[in-house]
Scaffold this active site. Sequence first.
Site, PDB file in Angstrom:
ATOM      1  CE1 TYR A  53     -13.203  12.676  12.128  1.00  0.00           C
ATOM      2  CE2 TYR A  53     -13.388  12.914  14.509  1.00  0.00           C
ATOM      3  CZ  TYR A  53     -12.856  12.274  13.400  1.00  0.00           C
ATOM      4  OH  TYR A  53     -11.967  11.233  13.568  1.00  0.00           O
ATOM      5  CD  GLN A  86      -7.427   2.595   3.971  1.00  0.00           C
ATOM      6  OE1 GLN A  86      -6.784   2.540   5.004  1.00  0.00           O
ATOM      7  NE2 GLN A  86      -6.848   2.577   2.789  1.00  0.00           N
ATOM      8  CB  VAL A  88     -14.535  10.028   6.486  1.00  0.00           C
ATOM      9  CG1 VAL A  88     -14.080   8.820   7.293  1.00  0.00           C
ATOM     10  CG2 VAL A  88     -13.595  11.210   6.734  1.00  0.00           C
ATOM     11  CG  ASP A  89     -13.225  12.174   0.495  1.00  0.00           C
ATOM     12  OD1 ASP A  89     -13.811  11.440  -0.319  1.00  0.00           O
ATOM     13  OD2 ASP A  89     -11.973  12.245   0.545  1.00  0.00           O
ATOM     14  CG  HIS A 104     -11.589   3.763   8.092  1.00  0.00           C
ATOM     15  ND1 HIS A 104     -10.303   4.037   7.697  1.00  0.00           N
ATOM     16  CD2 HIS A 104     -11.575   2.482   8.526  1.00  0.00           C
ATOM     17  CE1 HIS A 104      -9.541   2.957   7.884  1.00  0.00           C
ATOM     18  NE2 HIS A 104     -10.293   2.005   8.376  1.00  0.00           N
ATOM     19  CB  THR A 170      -4.080   3.659   1.245  1.00  0.00           C
ATOM     20  OG1 THR A 170      -3.924   3.127   2.574  1.00  0.00           O
ATOM     21  CG2 THR A 170      -4.083   2.520   0.260  1.00  0.00           C
TER      22      THR A 170
HETATM   23  P1  OAD Z   1      -2.169   8.019   4.949  1.00  0.00           P
HETATM   24  O1  OAD Z   1      -2.019   9.477   5.234  1.00  0.00           O
HETATM   25  O2  OAD Z   1      -1.642   7.059   5.947  1.00  0.00           O
HETATM   26  O3  OAD Z   1      -1.471   7.680   3.566  1.00  0.00           O
HETATM   27  C1  OAD Z   1      -1.656   8.500   2.454  1.00  0.00           C
HETATM   28  C2  OAD Z   1      -0.908   7.914   1.295  1.00  0.00           C
HETATM   29  O4  OAD Z   1      -1.158   8.733   0.170  1.00  0.00           O
HETATM   30  C3  OAD Z   1       0.620   7.876   1.492  1.00  0.00           C
HETATM   31  O5  OAD Z   1       1.098   6.616   1.066  1.00  0.00           O
HETATM   32  C4  OAD Z   1       1.124   8.996   0.587  1.00  0.00           C
HETATM   33  O6  OAD Z   1       2.407   8.709   0.033  1.00  0.00           O
HETATM   34  C5  OAD Z   1       0.058   8.984  -0.495  1.00  0.00           C
HETATM   35  N1  OAD Z   1      -0.082  10.247  -1.219  1.00  0.00           N
HETATM   36  C6  OAD Z   1       0.234  11.513  -0.833  1.00  0.00           C
HETATM   37  N2  OAD Z   1      -0.070  12.391  -1.798  1.00  0.00           N
HETATM   38  C7  OAD Z   1      -0.599  11.673  -2.829  1.00  0.00           C
HETATM   39  C8  OAD Z   1      -1.121  12.001  -4.122  1.00  0.00           C
HETATM   40  N3  OAD Z   1      -1.167  13.258  -4.574  1.00  0.00           N
HETATM   41  N4  OAD Z   1      -1.570  10.996  -4.900  1.00  0.00           N
HETATM   42  C9  OAD Z   1      -1.524   9.704  -4.471  1.00  0.00           C
HETATM   43  N5  OAD Z   1      -1.055   9.343  -3.272  1.00  0.00           N
HETATM   44  C10 OAD Z   1      -0.608  10.304  -2.457  1.00  0.00           C
HETATM   45  O7  OAD Z   1      -3.725   7.768   4.655  1.00  0.00           O
HETATM   46  P2  OAD Z   1      -4.549   6.394   4.632  1.00  0.00           P
HETATM   47  O8  OAD Z   1      -3.697   5.273   4.185  1.00  0.00           O
HETATM   48  O9  OAD Z   1      -5.800   6.679   3.899  1.00  0.00           O
HETATM   49  O10 OAD Z   1      -8.756   6.461   9.452  1.00  0.00           O
HETATM   50  O11 OAD Z   1      -4.864   6.252   6.164  1.00  0.00           O
HETATM   51  C11 OAD Z   1      -5.682   5.181   6.600  1.00  0.00           C
HETATM   52  C12 OAD Z   1      -6.536   5.611   7.760  1.00  0.00           C
HETATM   53  O12 OAD Z   1      -5.725   6.246   8.751  1.00  0.00           O
HETATM   54  C13 OAD Z   1      -7.546   6.676   7.428  1.00  0.00           C
HETATM   55  O13 OAD Z   1      -8.716   6.158   6.845  1.00  0.00           O
HETATM   56  C14 OAD Z   1      -7.839   7.293   8.745  1.00  0.00           C
HETATM   57  C15 OAD Z   1      -6.483   7.258   9.413  1.00  0.00           C
HETATM   58  O14 OAD Z   1      -6.515   6.853  10.713  1.00  0.00           O
HETATM   59  C16 OAD Z   1      -9.797   7.035  10.077  1.00  0.00           C
HETATM   60  O15 OAD Z   1     -10.088   8.205  10.007  1.00  0.00           O
HETATM   61  C17 OAD Z   1     -10.603   6.085  10.860  1.00  0.00           C
END
Ligand code: OAD
Length: 226
Positions: A53, A86, A88-89, A104, A170
């Site tokens: 972190y 979701q 943390v930035d 989160h 997401t």
């Molecule tokens: P993920 O990494 O699971 O998903 C990221 C999403 O962004 C995917 O669907 C990608 O296809 C999409 N993506 C990639 N590049 C992109 C771009 N340039 N523009 C738009 N979309 C793009 O991340 P989260 O869904 O945020 O929790 O993950 C959820 C949680 O999992 C996070 O908050 C984190 C992690 O565990 C904690 O840290 C507690």
Amino acid sequence: MKHLVVLSGAGISAESGIKTFRDADGLWEGYDVMEVASPIGWEKKPELVLKFYNDRRRQLLEVKPNTAHKTLKELEKNFKVSIITQNVDNLHERAGSKNVLHLHGELLKSRSTKNEKLIYDCDKDIMLGDKAEDGGQLRPHIVWFGEAVPEMHKAAKIVETADILLVIGTSLQVYPAASLIDYLPDGKPIYIIDPKRHEDRLLDHVHFIEDTACNGIKEFADLMSK
Ligand code: OAD
């Protein structure tokens, strides 16, 4: 004014230079999730967790909000905008968005291991031996796997009052956050901006913008201006 509720994830910050979690070059690569983002990992290797972190925090201080974050701020001219992130930035806040709820936790906060409500601003590294005023070791103010999501109830209440839901960047893989879309009242539209389709979470009434956040947000803003 219509209420636009936004559920954002790592993908919205990808074009600012912060890696996503589950893409091929995502953050979890090289790190075992349970080692760096779980209470058990913290118990076993607190130095590794703090380093992970601390690195993320240092990186955050070097990156900037992108067009997607900024356009969400601009949409406040014509909509009541509530952002549930979701991430943390703090890129939504730095783009100027007024209503941001962090599901989160936040990288720029630390908290006592003894009391989750004892929270501090934190823009420096956290080291072993850094204590809160109750004597508890400081840890990142992040919701780890297996921990409750304290803001979930508030987030669900916000989605219940949405006229439009925008889901951006997401994978909708992590619960309970992913279940927020189920709180949208019947008949209200959902827009999803993501370069990848996650078929299992697609509902009939979803408008899919298959593009990156910075491109997709322009198309979304155009649609909203009609
Ligand atoms: P993920 O990494 O699971 O998903 C990221 C999403 O962004 C995917 O669907 C990608 O296809 C999409 N993506 C990639 N590049 C992109 C771009 N340039 N523009 C738009 N979309 C793009 O991340 P989260 O869904 O945020 O929790 O993950 C959820 C949680 O999992 C996070 O908050 C984190 C992690 O565990 C904690 O840290 C507690």
